[in-house]
Design a protein around this motif. Sequence first.
Motif, mmCIF file in Angstrom:
data_model
loop_
_atom_site.group_PDB
_atom_site.id
_atom_site.type_symbol
_atom_site.label_atom_id
_atom_site.label_comp_id
_atom_site.label_asym_id
_atom_site.label_seq_id
_atom_site.Cartn_x
_atom_site.Cartn_y
_atom_site.Cartn_z
ATOM 1 N N TRP A 1 0.834 -1.211 0.000
ATOM 2 C CA TRP A 1 0.000 0.000 0.000
ATOM 3 C C TRP A 1 0.860 1.249 0.000
ATOM 4 C CZ3 TRP A 1 -3.439 -2.262 4.436
ATOM 5 C CH2 TRP A 1 -4.355 -3.178 3.888
ATOM 6 N N GLY A 2 1.894 1.236 0.837
ATOM 7 C CA GLY A 2 2.750 2.422 0.934
ATOM 8 C C GLY A 2 3.402 2.756 -0.403
ATOM 9 N N GLY A 3 3.906 1.720 -1.058
ATOM 10 C CA GLY A 3 4.551 1.929 -2.350
ATOM 11 C C GLY A 3 3.572 2.467 -3.380
ATOM 12 N N ASP A 4 2.352 1.919 -3.375
ATOM 13 C CA ASP A 4 1.339 2.375 -4.329
ATOM 14 C C ASP A 4 0.912 3.807 -4.052
ATOM 15 O OD1 ASP A 4 1.492 0.004 -5.564
ATOM 16 O OD2 ASP A 4 -0.577 -0.638 -5.220
ATOM 17 N N ILE A 5 0.831 4.145 -2.760
ATOM 18 C CA ILE A 5 0.459 5.517 -2.404
ATOM 19 C C ILE A 5 1.531 6.475 -2.904
ATOM 20 C CG2 ILE A 5 0.129 7.112 -0.476
ATOM 21 C CD1 ILE A 5 -1.095 4.752 1.079
ATOM 22 N N PHE A 6 2.798 6.054 -2.740
ATOM 23 C CA PHE A 6 3.881 6.922 -3.205
ATOM 24 C C PHE A 6 3.814 7.102 -4.719
ATOM 25 C CE2 PHE A 6 8.191 7.538 -4.861
ATOM 26 C CZ PHE A 6 8.445 8.761 -4.265
ATOM 27 N N ALA A 7 3.606 5.989 -5.427
ATOM 28 C CA ALA A 7 3.571 6.080 -6.891
ATOM 29 C C ALA A 7 2.424 6.969 -7.345
ATOM 30 C CB ALA A 7 3.444 4.690 -7.490
ATOM 31 N N ALA A 8 1.312 6.940 -6.596
ATOM 32 C CA ALA A 8 0.125 7.671 -7.042
ATOM 33 C C ALA A 8 0.198 9.158 -6.711
ATOM 34 C CB ALA A 8 -1.124 7.072 -6.404
ATOM 35 N N GLN A 9 0.901 9.504 -5.621
ATOM 36 C CA GLN A 9 0.840 10.902 -5.201
ATOM 37 C C GLN A 9 1.512 11.853 -6.188
ATOM 38 O OE1 GLN A 9 3.615 12.816 -3.715
ATOM 39 N NE2 GLN A 9 5.078 11.222 -4.253
ATOM 40 N N ALA A 10 2.500 11.324 -6.941
ATOM 41 C CA ALA A 10 3.189 12.201 -7.892
ATOM 42 C C ALA A 10 2.229 12.701 -8.967
ATOM 43 C CB ALA A 10 4.356 11.463 -8.527
ATOM 44 N N ARG A 11 1.232 11.894 -9.297
ATOM 45 C CA ARG A 11 0.299 12.294 -10.348
ATOM 46 C C ARG A 11 -1.105 12.519 -9.808
ATOM 47 N NH1 ARG A 11 2.220 11.622 -15.716
ATOM 48 N NH2 ARG A 11 4.262 10.637 -15.773
ATOM 49 N N LEU A 12 -1.163 12.946 -8.556
ATOM 50 C CA LEU A 12 -2.461 13.142 -7.908
ATOM 51 C C LEU A 12 -3.317 14.144 -8.675
ATOM 52 C CD1 LEU A 12 -4.372 12.741 -5.543
ATOM 53 C CD2 LEU A 12 -3.114 14.490 -4.305
ATOM 54 N N ARG A 13 -2.679 15.118 -9.277
ATOM 55 C CA ARG A 13 -3.458 16.148 -9.957
ATOM 56 C C ARG A 13 -4.081 15.623 -11.242
ATOM 57 N NH1 ARG A 13 0.577 20.686 -10.649
ATOM 58 N NH2 ARG A 13 -1.115 21.832 -11.609
ATOM 59 N N GLN A 14 -3.589 14.469 -11.722
ATOM 60 C CA GLN A 14 -4.187 13.896 -12.928
ATOM 61 C C GLN A 14 -5.222 12.832 -12.591
ATOM 62 O OE1 GLN A 14 -0.930 12.869 -15.811
ATOM 63 N NE2 GLN A 14 0.239 14.035 -14.327
ATOM 64 N N TRP B 1 -7.915 8.410 -8.023
ATOM 65 C CA TRP B 1 -8.313 7.064 -7.576
ATOM 66 C C TRP B 1 -7.145 6.137 -7.260
ATOM 67 C CZ3 TRP B 1 -9.814 9.649 -11.890
ATOM 68 C CH2 TRP B 1 -9.252 9.284 -13.104
ATOM 69 N N PRO B 2 -6.001 6.247 -7.924
ATOM 70 C CA PRO B 2 -4.921 5.334 -7.516
ATOM 71 C C PRO B 2 -4.412 5.631 -6.108
ATOM 72 C CG PRO B 2 -4.482 6.250 -9.694
ATOM 73 C CD PRO B 2 -5.604 7.034 -9.105
ATOM 74 N N LEU B 3 -4.674 6.845 -5.627
ATOM 75 C CA LEU B 3 -4.195 7.218 -4.299
ATOM 76 C C LEU B 3 -5.216 6.875 -3.223
ATOM 77 C CD1 LEU B 3 -1.943 8.850 -2.730
ATOM 78 C CD2 LEU B 3 -3.531 10.753 -2.834
ATOM 79 N N ILE B 4 -6.485 7.105 -3.543
ATOM 80 C CA ILE B 4 -7.499 7.066 -2.492
ATOM 81 C C ILE B 4 -7.742 5.647 -1.983
ATOM 82 C CG2 ILE B 4 -9.711 6.774 -3.696
ATOM 83 C CD1 ILE B 4 -8.924 9.707 -1.446
ATOM 84 N N TRP B 5 -7.701 4.636 -2.863
ATOM 85 C CA TRP B 5 -8.070 3.295 -2.419
ATOM 86 C C TRP B 5 -7.038 2.636 -1.526
ATOM 87 C CZ3 TRP B 5 -12.849 3.109 -2.169
ATOM 88 C CH2 TRP B 5 -13.657 3.710 -3.139
#
Lengths: 542, 281
Positions: free
Chosen positions: B233-246, B249-253
């Motif tokens: 989860w931590g790794g996925d959250i990190f990967a998703a936060q860089a493109r949060l503005r685009q 959903w990859p961050l929130i779940w």
Amino acid sequence: MHVRRATARIVVAVVAVVAAGTLAACTGGPATVSAADTAAVVSIGIGEPTHLIPTNTTDSSGAQVLAALFTPLVTFDRNNKPVPAQADSITATDSRVWTIRLKGGYTFHNGEPVTSDSYLRAWNFGAYGPNGQDNNPYFAKISGYAALNPTDPKATPTATTLSGLRRIDALTFQVVLSAPYSDFPAALGYLAFLPLPAAAFDATGHIARGFEDQLVGDGPFQMRDVWAHDQSIEVQRYDSYSGTKPKVGKIDFKIYQDLTTAYSDALTNTLDVLPGVPTPNLATAAKDFGNRYRHSPSSAFQYLAFPTYDPDYSNVNVRKAISMAIDRDQIVKSVFAGSQIAARSFVSPVLPGYRANTCGAACQYNPVAAKELYKQSNGPAKVQITYNADGGHKEWVEATCNQLARNLGVKCVAQAEAKLADLLPKLQNKTPGVGMFRLGWVMDYPSMEDYLTPLYSTGGSANYYGYSNPQFDQLVAQGSQQPTGAAAIRLYQEAEDLLARDMPVIPLRFGQNDFVYSANVSNVSVDLFGDVNLLDITVSGT
Amino acid sequence: MRSGAWRALRRRPVFWVPVAILVVVLAMAVAPRLFAGADPADCTLDRSMAPPSGAAWFGYDFQGCDVFARTVYGTRSSLLVGVLATALAGLIAAGVGMASGYLGGWLDSVLSRLTDIVLGIPLLLAAIVLLHRATANGSGHGIWPVVGTLGILGWTTAARVVRSSVLAARQQDYVQAARMLGAGHGRILVRHIAPNAVAPAVVVLTITLGTFIASEATLSFLGIGLRAPSISWGGDIFAAQARLRQAWWPLIWPSTFLAVTVLAFIMLGDAIRDAFDPRSR
């Protein structure tokens, strides 16, 4: 070693967390003052340079700082032809014995005049093996190099100075090469060939203590303060400079551990110039910065390399199948928002001698043929791509891995090493379990040869793939001895064709500089080497 | 006393809600296939950041992987790290706590000071140093360095709790009686003291488990915890936060799953503590 130039811009994220507090503190105030010309301050975002002694500097951040502090013998014009800068003339009779005449009137920031000795001193220091300078291989073409660099690294060299360097008078010196080399003037534009003042050395001939933190150069800017490691390097205009004077008074090189932070700072006008936009921000940069988001050609070359000594990848058809299974265009479009160019050749398009698509069918995306060829050649069922986590490569390496997994029906692991500095020793020692690896290259000087010799010649300084082809070595050596550029290029191109046949690496992309700048500055440009042009930049409204 | 605690627990929703959540989470960890139809490794840029749809309820992430599948498969590594690190921390805590509480004397002083020292080390800072060394030595990127680091740094509170309950139990009449009857140290510790020290330690460790899962996510977020191909989860959250503005959903779940799981463990620990603590009953 100089591979690092392409990649050393970001340091580990871990450090970023620890340092975030300090960074936030020092990027607080307004960065620019719109006042008179000389008072104008411009800030430029860089990473922490590994070194600043010119003969030891291989990363792009260090190169950017040295561009402010030093004047090279030659710079390059729009057509990448060397034009004399500190040199008055560089002449040769047979491209083996070169006579370099310096312009008079240049001084180091401590007042010491720049003379032949300034150059000879620095070059001898860089070429002397035991000094361990990273740019040491660049002196290899000068006569007497072998005497300073015995094959046994523990042996004491038989000489301390290059026999090929001869002082003629205070402003003239001669360089004798061990073989003719027509591109030598271009090579002189590289960092390794910068001068050093007498003050740089202590009594024993080593770099004086503290000199690297308070560098004294001969360039348009001088150090304002000591190098505040991991924070900033501040320089100011050198008033007695004889060359073209810069249009701003001061430059603050702000050191960032995390480029995303730098991007946010640029967005809030806290940072003036960010020469490399982080990949995830490319998609929104146009919206964020409007016409202050610019592109310029870069000499960067990204490729995927094979450990050709590893039985998994020793079959050239396996390598070609992997190359055909990569959809370069899709990665450029999705990951880089169209900002790079899919590469199907081994030499950058910015250079004369570039031909499109020298790689042929092996670089065309063809998943069906790829899978068939891979099966026929008994490619491994599991592949791995190792990359360094400090260069913003995660997204595209993972995407490449996913393409391989889908198109070849293999298991693919994208394995991160924290830093390029951790990956390179593993490659050097041929540590098993690395698998394929990504590397990048930014040219040192504009010549096709710089994309061939260091990368693929037997024992080349950045040949990490165990590739060795005597025919290739011979063609490149012959090429560099040609009297004319055109004749040299023909031989280099023949050498490039051998690479296409042997595929020790897969060309992936040619880079592009994507830079953003704040509303405080204008006339921002970034050159082929990825450096911001410090002489052109101006502060808005002055 | 234990049946009393159970009776108290049984009637409280604060106990059943986290239990229900954890049963689901545990099932996900054991058999992710039952929950997610898609293969988390089936990724293609063709559907990069495609929004939630009928085909993928949680949408696709940047690499075009099914976010729901990745989140479900990520449960396993998060739970595994949490449970194993807690087991390690529990073992250390039991050893240190029982030795210092039961034997006392200079050993107690030494072990208590050691506990104080370890307690004084900031978890994240020490983990960064240890994990950095572990990966630099090439000792792998699997779950073991993370488990070891969290276990070694996270046993202190539990050790203190064990020590104090052992100290209390040691003075009880039945322990004195056993000693007079000639029981050895080992027998007294295992048969008479340990059962009484277990309950408070379990409470502390349940809460610790939750924080370990959060710590694992933090470390993976920083890039030094679990690495690809492990899904975390931590790794996925990190990967998703860089493109949060685009794409959000990859961050929130993964964030939601992480928060709910950690919360469930902490709630469960609280509920058990309330049940065991006679004062709050």
